[in-house]
Write a protein that holds these residues in place. Sequence first.
Motif: not given
Length: 184
Positions: A59-64, A95-97, A141-147, A155-157
């Motif tokens: 969520a924080d990464m989304m806010m950034e 999280a949906v990939f 991309r950043a969230i995928s890397k973090y995870l 794709i979605s969540a």
Amino acid sequence: MEFNEVIQNRRSIRHFTLQEVEQDKVDQLIDCARLCQSAKNRQPWSFMILKGQEKNKVADMMMESSNKESKEIFGYVNTVKYSAEIIKRAPLLIAVFQVYEEEWFASDLLSTGAAIEHICLECVNLGLGSVWIGDIWFNERAISKYLGCDHLHLISAVAIGYPAETPKPRPRKSREEILLSKKL
């Protein structure tokens, strides 16, 4: 619950109680997604269950990404920030990939969407609330890397928890408005 009742009662829930979602219910949600139909039986989806700090970091990464540019998206201002706040309120995020293969992208995306809908409908059946979060894609991309999933596309969540609200049904188009007739 009868299937028609599940469909009639499905709402996008954006406020949740603090009660954790039991592991057996999480397992049921993933099984419902796993059993979903998919184009050519490709089953292109992968899921990651996020709770606590991991969920909040997403969520924080989304806010950034939202804070960098507060722009209008499809007539909605700052929807990414609003979606991130929903994720923080939810006890659980799925999280949906999926793997990106250009020639299969459209059919895989439709298949993954169907699996997400299976999750959302099973939430209703289990007494849970959910909301499908598409805005996660703006920093995917950043969230995928973090995870640790940078080889996949986020794709979605789906934010999930016990509902702390009971929204009224949203307006729906009539049958006549959505049915097309062949023009002669």
